[in-house]
Motif scaffolding. Structure first.
Motif, PDB file in Angstrom:
ATOM      1  N   GLY A  33       0.814  -1.209   0.000  1.00 53.19           N
ATOM      2  CA  GLY A  33       0.000   0.000   0.000  1.00 53.19           C
ATOM      3  C   GLY A  33       0.851   1.264   0.000  1.00 53.19           C
ATOM      4  N   ILE A  34       1.870   1.267   0.859  1.00 51.74           N
ATOM      5  CA  ILE A  34       2.757   2.445   0.918  1.00 51.74           C
ATOM      6  C   ILE A  34       3.535   2.599  -0.382  1.00 51.74           C
ATOM      7  N   ILE A  35       3.979   1.461  -0.957  1.00 50.73           N
ATOM      8  CA  ILE A  35       4.711   1.512  -2.225  1.00 50.73           C
ATOM      9  C   ILE A  35       3.840   2.121  -3.320  1.00 50.73           C
ATOM     10  N   ASN A  36       2.573   1.721  -3.349  1.00 49.83           N
ATOM     11  CA  ASN A  36       1.694   2.246  -4.387  1.00 49.83           C
ATOM     12  C   ASN A  36       1.361   3.722  -4.164  1.00 49.83           C
ATOM     13  N   ILE A  37       1.332   4.145  -2.917  1.00 50.56           N
ATOM     14  CA  ILE A  37       1.151   5.583  -2.660  1.00 50.56           C
ATOM     15  C   ILE A  37       2.395   6.353  -3.098  1.00 50.56           C
ATOM     16  N   LEU A  38       3.565   5.817  -2.751  1.00 49.74           N
ATOM     17  CA  LEU A  38       4.809   6.474  -3.137  1.00 49.74           C
ATOM     18  C   LEU A  38       5.010   6.457  -4.651  1.00 49.74           C
ATOM     19  N   ALA A  39       4.341   5.493  -5.323  1.00 46.03           N
ATOM     20  CA  ALA A  39       4.469   5.434  -6.781  1.00 46.03           C
ATOM     21  C   ALA A  39       3.862   6.649  -7.458  1.00 46.03           C
ATOM     22  N   LEU A  40       3.051   7.394  -6.716  1.00 47.72           N
ATOM     23  CA  LEU A  40       2.476   8.625  -7.271  1.00 47.72           C
ATOM     24  C   LEU A  40       3.476   9.776  -7.290  1.00 47.72           C
ATOM     25  N   THR A  41       4.634   9.544  -6.695  1.00 42.87           N
ATOM     26  CA  THR A  41       5.630  10.611  -6.595  1.00 42.87           C
ATOM     27  C   THR A  41       5.979  11.190  -7.960  1.00 42.87           C
ATOM     28  N   GLY A  42       6.258  10.317  -8.929  1.00 42.57           N
ATOM     29  CA  GLY A  42       6.669  10.788 -10.245  1.00 42.57           C
ATOM     30  C   GLY A  42       5.613  11.641 -10.917  1.00 42.57           C
ATOM     31  N   SER A  43       4.349  11.182 -10.816  1.00 40.96           N
ATOM     32  CA  SER A  43       3.261  11.939 -11.458  1.00 40.96           C
ATOM     33  C   SER A  43       3.107  13.319 -10.846  1.00 40.96           C
ATOM     34  N   PHE A  44       3.072  13.391  -9.545  1.00 40.12           N
ATOM     35  CA  PHE A  44       2.843  14.686  -8.899  1.00 40.12           C
ATOM     36  C   PHE A  44       4.084  15.585  -8.981  1.00 40.12           C
ATOM     37  N   PHE A  45       5.274  14.955  -9.038  1.00 38.92           N
ATOM     38  CA  PHE A  45       6.479  15.759  -9.231  1.00 38.92           C
ATOM     39  C   PHE A  45       6.429  16.473 -10.588  1.00 38.92           C
ATOM     40  N   MET A  46       6.083  15.720 -11.636  1.00 38.81           N
ATOM     41  CA  MET A  46       5.992  16.329 -12.962  1.00 38.81           C
ATOM     42  C   MET A  46       4.871  17.363 -13.014  1.00 38.81           C
ATOM     43  N   LEU A  47       3.764  17.074 -12.332  1.00 38.27           N
ATOM     44  CA  LEU A  47       2.649  18.020 -12.302  1.00 38.27           C
ATOM     45  C   LEU A  47       3.091  19.356 -11.696  1.00 38.27           C
ATOM     46  N   GLN A  48       3.827  19.277 -10.583  1.00 36.26           N
ATOM     47  CA  GLN A  48       4.271  20.502  -9.909  1.00 36.26           C
ATOM     48  C   GLN A  48       5.336  21.230 -10.727  1.00 36.26           C
ATOM     49  N   VAL A  49       6.227  20.470 -11.366  1.00 33.93           N
ATOM     50  CA  VAL A  49       7.273  21.100 -12.166  1.00 33.93           C
ATOM     51  C   VAL A  49       6.675  21.881 -13.338  1.00 33.93           C
ATOM     52  N   GLY A  77      12.330   2.703  -2.672  1.00 29.49           N
ATOM     53  CA  GLY A  77      13.291   1.627  -2.905  1.00 29.49           C
ATOM     54  C   GLY A  77      13.478   0.733  -1.692  1.00 29.49           C
ATOM     55  N   ILE A  78      13.543   1.341  -0.511  1.00 26.26           N
ATOM     56  CA  ILE A  78      13.707   0.551   0.715  1.00 26.26           C
ATOM     57  C   ILE A  78      12.514  -0.385   0.923  1.00 26.26           C
ATOM     58  N   LEU A  79      11.317   0.138   0.694  1.00 27.65           N
ATOM     59  CA  LEU A  79      10.120  -0.682   0.872  1.00 27.65           C
ATOM     60  C   LEU A  79      10.045  -1.800  -0.160  1.00 27.65           C
ATOM     61  N   GLU A  80      10.533  -1.554  -1.381  1.00 26.31           N
ATOM     62  CA  GLU A  80      10.563  -2.620  -2.386  1.00 26.31           C
ATOM     63  C   GLU A  80      11.479  -3.754  -1.925  1.00 26.31           C
ATOM     64  N   VAL A  81      12.630  -3.388  -1.357  1.00 23.31           N
ATOM     65  CA  VAL A  81      13.546  -4.406  -0.838  1.00 23.31           C
ATOM     66  C   VAL A  81      12.891  -5.179   0.299  1.00 23.31           C
ATOM     67  N   ILE A  82      12.225  -4.450   1.195  1.00 23.75           N
ATOM     68  CA  ILE A  82      11.562  -5.103   2.336  1.00 23.75           C
ATOM     69  C   ILE A  82      10.465  -6.035   1.848  1.00 23.75           C
TER      70      ILE A  82
END
Length: 584
Positions: A33-49, A77-82
């Motif tokens: 769940g946390i990984i999928n929330i963090l997966a939104l990072t790229g989309s919102f980063f580009m949106l803000q940029v 990345g840490i959560l993917e390893v975990i």
């Protein structure tokens, strides 16, 4: 009181393995769940940029966004390893909880049913399930529930963006269904051919001496080559179907991502959305379709694991074999066989019909009769290898299953027609691999079998390694050490199937002495014999024919009776066993 649970009754709760791993599954679901929330990072980063940094030309805002995005990516990345390690632990936990019961049931299954192949498919099934659970395949299924959330966010960007994302998700989901339908039969065929190939290779390895000596190794090898070719063909077919759909899914995802950019550009030109939303929605679509693409890529493994799981569940459906709750005393009086009929496992044709007889402590019984008369089959029932379909075998009035397996084994000594020894030392084989065996008990068994002098003359004596199946010993040595194993622990019932088939004169003398010793200490000996010397120390004889007891009683009376019956009218009586002076 002894409270023990049978092997198969533990297998009935096979489906509870995942329930038992609830904490691990919860941790995987939480991290997913946390990984999928963090997966939104790229989309919102580009949106803000695109929508904030570029219009405002604010360098501090960009630096702040880069720092925040970088921290989030590190946590991702840490959560993917975990999560990867948790999945590995999940497979390990499932194997640890299932392997013991499944191994026991697999080893005992030949005693209950007729098997195809090498009989080890269930162990390979367990490996298949563990390998899938430890890989990234399950991760896709933990990510799939988040796909509707990504699609919902796409609708927040713009209705048409949401519709496009939904259509793309549905199309890829249909591909996953097609992958399931197309993979079932090829994966099952691969499993069947793999089992056939393994069975043939084991047969060749176990019989290489015969094949090499008589020159038909190449014919059996050719059969393995044909089976291997068929296996490879099925493997290629299954891989082609799986990889083909995987490639199609990747291409479709790239097309969908480019299509999303095109749709976003149209909306930007129509001033219905912004450039940031255009880029963010493309990245978001790629992420929302990733679980489906990952699932399709691992679908072959998923189908194989599902088929393996189904076979394991069928194994779990075998009737339970609960151990008795009360520990009985060691038998010391009688062996009673009442109306026993015996079928081979998985067969419907009786081999032994309505066998009944009784023996007391100190009795020695020799069983004679032509080949295929049911002698060895009867012995299997007497020692509990095969269960009678009718009637019962009792020691001191109790059926054999009233003793736990290990405890019953201490009261029975068995020497089969084909002696099976195991990789280890001579002492370990004689002691039945009992880790608490005493040297005195091993020496006593060896001396009772008359094999002590033979053993001490070997390079390492009782510590001599004999190899798999006793490959470093002669047939006679294997038979005499097998006899010592049967006598280990002074069992009450000693059952010997043609124990002198490979013995020399010294070995036969030792065998006769061993039988007399068992009788003198109050045990019961039953021996199947085609050679007369084996019957010297018995006092009773049973003649069998066509699966039935033809005669039973004192040795001299029965031998005279069956000899008269075997003689055609007007001809000299025919001996069922040769005299001691005749060549064997």
């Amino acid at each position: 009181m002894r409270h023990a649970q049978g092997v198969n009754s533990r297998l009935v709760s096979l489906s509870a393995v995942l329930t038992g791993a609830k904490s691990t599954l919860t941790a995987i679901a939480l991290s997913s769940g946390i990984i999928n929330i963090l997966a939104l990072t790229g989309s919102f980063f580009m949106l803000q940029v695109y929508d904030r940094v570029i219009p405002s030309k604010s360098m501090p805002t960009l630096v702040g966004l880069v720092i925040v995005a970088g921290v989030l990516y590190v946590f991702h990345g840490i959560l993917e390893v975990i999560r990867g390690r948790l999945l590995t632990r999940l497979g390990w936990l499932a194997d640890r909880r299932m392997s013991g019961p499944i191994f026991d049931a697999t080893m005992r299954l030949p005693l209950k049913a007729k098997l195809e192949g090498d009989g080890l498919q269930t162990l390979r099934d367990l490996d298949q399930v563990r390998a899938f659970m430890s890989g990234m395949g399950p991760a896709a299924f933990f990510d799939l529930p988040w796909m509707p959330i990504y699609v919902g966010i796409s609708f927040l960007f713009h209705p048409w963006i949401g519709v496009f994302a939904l259509a793309s998700a549905v199309l890829l989901s249909l591909l996953a269904i097609i992958a399931d339908l197309r993979a079932k039969e090829p994966v099952a065929a691969v499993s069947r051919k793999a089992a056939e190939r393994t069975a043939i290779s084991q047969t060749i390895r176990q019989n290489i001496e015969v094949l090499w000596a008589m020159g038909f190794y190449e014919r059996l090898a050719a059969r393995w080559y044909r089976t291997n070719d068929a296996y490879l063909a099925e493997q290629v077919s299954a891989s082609d179907r799986s990889s083909g759909l995987s490639s199609v899914s990747k291409v479709m995802r790239m097309i969908a991502q480019s299509g999303m950019l095109a749709l976003g550009a149209v909306l930007v030109l129509q001033q219905e959305t912004t450039g940031g939303i255009m880029i963010a929605s493309s990245i978001l679509l790629s992420r929302s379709l990733a679980p489906v693409e990952l699932a399709i890529a691992h679908w072959k493994g998923f189908v194989g694991a599902r088929q393996s799981w189904a076979r394991l569940k069928r194994l779990a459906s075998l009737p339970p074999e609960d151990a008795p709750a009360v520990s009985l005393p060691a038998p010391s009086k009688t062996l009673t066989v009442r109306g026993v009929s015996i079928f081979a496992p998985g067969d419907q044709t009786p081999i032994v019909h309505d066998a009944s007889f009784a023996l007391r402590a100190g009795d020695g019984l020799g069983i004679i009769g032509p080949s295929a008369s049911g002698k060895s089959t009867l012995l299997r029932a007497l020692v509990g290898i095969w269960s009678p379909v009718r009637g019962d075998v009792r020691l001191d009035g109790a059926t054999l299953d009233q003793w736990p397996l290990a405890e019953r084994g201490r009261h029975i000594g068995f020497l089969p027609q084909s002696v099976s020894l195991f990789d280890g030392t001579i002492a370990e084989n004689i002691a039945r691999f009992d880790p608490q065996a005493s040297s005195e008990a091993v020496l006593k068994a060896a001396e009772a079998a008359g094999v002590h002098e033979l053993i001490v003359q070997m390079p390492d004596g009782y510590d001599t390694q004999i190899g798999d199946q006793g490959m470093f010993l002669s047939s006679g040595q294997r038979q005499r050490i097998g006899l010592a194993r049967a006598l280990y622990g002074d069992p009450f019932l000693v059952v010997l199937d043609e124990p002198n088939s490979n013995l020399d004169s010294d070995g036969e003398v030792a065998l006769t002495a061993a039988i007399a010793d068992v009788r003198s200490r109050g045990g019961i000996v039953i021996i199947v014999a085609h050679r007369p010397n084996a019957l010297l120390a018995v006092d009773k004889v049973m003649a069998m024919g066509n699966g039935r007891i033809q005669a039973f009683g004192p040795k001299d009376e029965v031998l005279q009776q069956v000899t008269r019956q075997a003689a055609p009218p007007g001809q000299r009586p025919v001996r069922l066993i040769a005299s001691q002076d005749e060549p064997q």
